[in-house]
Write a protein that holds these residues in place. Structure first.
Motif, PDB file in Angstrom:
ATOM      1  N   ILE A 105       0.827  -1.209   0.000  1.00  0.00           N
ATOM      2  CA  ILE A 105       0.000   0.000   0.000  1.00  0.00           C
ATOM      3  C   ILE A 105       0.859   1.256   0.000  1.00  0.00           C
ATOM      4  O   ILE A 105       0.544   2.251  -0.669  1.00  0.00           O
ATOM      5  N   LYS A 106       1.972   1.230   0.722  1.00  0.00           N
ATOM      6  CA  LYS A 106       2.847   2.399   0.774  1.00  0.00           C
ATOM      7  C   LYS A 106       3.453   2.683  -0.598  1.00  0.00           C
ATOM      8  O   LYS A 106       3.530   3.851  -1.028  1.00  0.00           O
ATOM      9  N   GLN A 107       3.884   1.655  -1.297  1.00  0.00           N
ATOM     10  CA  GLN A 107       4.456   1.864  -2.629  1.00  0.00           C
ATOM     11  C   GLN A 107       3.432   2.442  -3.590  1.00  0.00           C
ATOM     12  O   GLN A 107       3.734   3.346  -4.378  1.00  0.00           O
ATOM     13  N   ILE A 108       2.199   1.931  -3.520  1.00  0.00           N
ATOM     14  CA  ILE A 108       1.146   2.462  -4.397  1.00  0.00           C
ATOM     15  C   ILE A 108       0.859   3.916  -4.053  1.00  0.00           C
ATOM     16  O   ILE A 108       0.722   4.772  -4.944  1.00  0.00           O
ATOM     17  N   SER A 109       0.765   4.243  -2.766  1.00  0.00           N
ATOM     18  CA  SER A 109       0.478   5.612  -2.350  1.00  0.00           C
ATOM     19  C   SER A 109       1.570   6.571  -2.780  1.00  0.00           C
ATOM     20  O   SER A 109       1.295   7.670  -3.263  1.00  0.00           O
ATOM     21  N   GLU A 110       2.829   6.159  -2.605  1.00  0.00           N
ATOM     22  CA  GLU A 110       3.929   7.034  -3.004  1.00  0.00           C
ATOM     23  C   GLU A 110       3.954   7.235  -4.514  1.00  0.00           C
ATOM     24  O   GLU A 110       4.262   8.323  -4.999  1.00  0.00           O
ATOM     25  N   THR A 111       3.612   6.200  -5.266  1.00  0.00           N
ATOM     26  CA  THR A 111       3.599   6.324  -6.721  1.00  0.00           C
ATOM     27  C   THR A 111       2.493   7.253  -7.193  1.00  0.00           C
ATOM     28  O   THR A 111       2.676   8.058  -8.104  1.00  0.00           O
ATOM     29  N   VAL A 112       1.310   7.156  -6.555  1.00  0.00           N
ATOM     30  CA  VAL A 112       0.159   7.929  -7.006  1.00  0.00           C
ATOM     31  C   VAL A 112       0.200   9.364  -6.508  1.00  0.00           C
ATOM     32  O   VAL A 112      -0.068  10.318  -7.255  1.00  0.00           O
ATOM     33  N   PHE A 113       0.563   9.554  -5.221  1.00  0.00           N
ATOM     34  CA  PHE A 113       0.402  10.870  -4.604  1.00  0.00           C
ATOM     35  C   PHE A 113       1.685  11.672  -4.488  1.00  0.00           C
ATOM     36  O   PHE A 113       1.617  12.883  -4.278  1.00  0.00           O
TER      37      PHE A 113
END
Length: 233
Positions: A128-136
């Protein structure tokens, strides 16, 4: 004598049902984007409200406070949609402000250390952290420029997005050490999926159009060109 291939000089007059069908489809093209956008925003706002408002004490609930302010009967149901979004935005801004400070960074590092030692939670949190950093994240992870490369073979061109200059082992071992660019090649009509390609810099042609304009071109499958102009014939 006319043949089936001759242009129809006097096209047949369409019937009432055909005209109604054409008007309906035209109206649908106008209404659908607006309606779906409003529905999506309304649904997201309701979802956030449903998640945030149960955490607010009863006496501070927006509908209860509005009933007390207007002197209404408590049995009257009032749906105040959007207050939960405001609370969520304020809470998120406060958390972000605290995370940038020394105490906040220390607390986050301590909490992440505990998570890293928990087997199942560690995998979920990392993903989830990797997805959040990529998106936001709004740092150097955002795409820099739009480009075209020859893919999947020479003579066929595809739109890509330049993320960074290729670094590390890939840059050292690939292309005999010559400069390369990390290019994300999106799929149509869903640009969130695609391929990561490491392309020699000399084989990348940078476009003048912005990343947003190139994304619109990909999503529309080539129907929407920059500035609303069709592809020149």
């Amino acid at each position: 004598m006319n043949t089936p291939f001759d242009p129809d000089v006097h096209p047949p007059r369409r019937g009432l049902l055909a005209r109604l069908r054409a008007n309906f489809l035209t109206g649908l093209v106008v209404i659908a984007p607006v309606g779906l956008t409003i529905w999506l925003i309304w649904s997201v706002v309701g979802w956030i409200d449903g998640f945030v408002l149960p955490l607010v004490p009863d006496k501070y609930q927006p509908d209860r406070m509005l009933q007390d302010l207007l002197g209404l009967d408590p049995s009257v149901q009032i749906n105040v949609r959007g207050i939960g979004v405001v609370i969520f935005l304020i809470f998120t801004v406060i958390v972000g402000w605290m995370a940038k400070g020394l105490i906040g960074r220390s607390f986050i590092s301590f909490a992440e250390g505990l998570v890293e030692r928990t087997p199942v939670v560690r995998s979920i949190y990392s993903g989830i952290k990797q997805i959040s950093e990529t998106v936001f994240a709004q740092s150097e992870r955002s795409f820099e420029k739009a480009c075209v490369i020859q893919y999947p073979r020479q003579g066929i061109w595809a739109i890509g997005f330049i993320s960074t200059n290729t670094k590390g082992e890939i840059a050292d071992r690939g292309n005999e050490g010559e400069p390369m660019l990390s290019v994300f090649l999106p799929t149509t009509p869903n640009p969130t999926s695609g391929f990561l390609l490491f392309v020699p810099e000399k084989d990348v042609t940078i476009l003048d159009m912005s990343v947003e304009e190139a994304a619109k071109l990909v999503i529309s499958a080539g129907l929407v060109y920059p500035n609303g102009k069709p592809e020149p014939e």
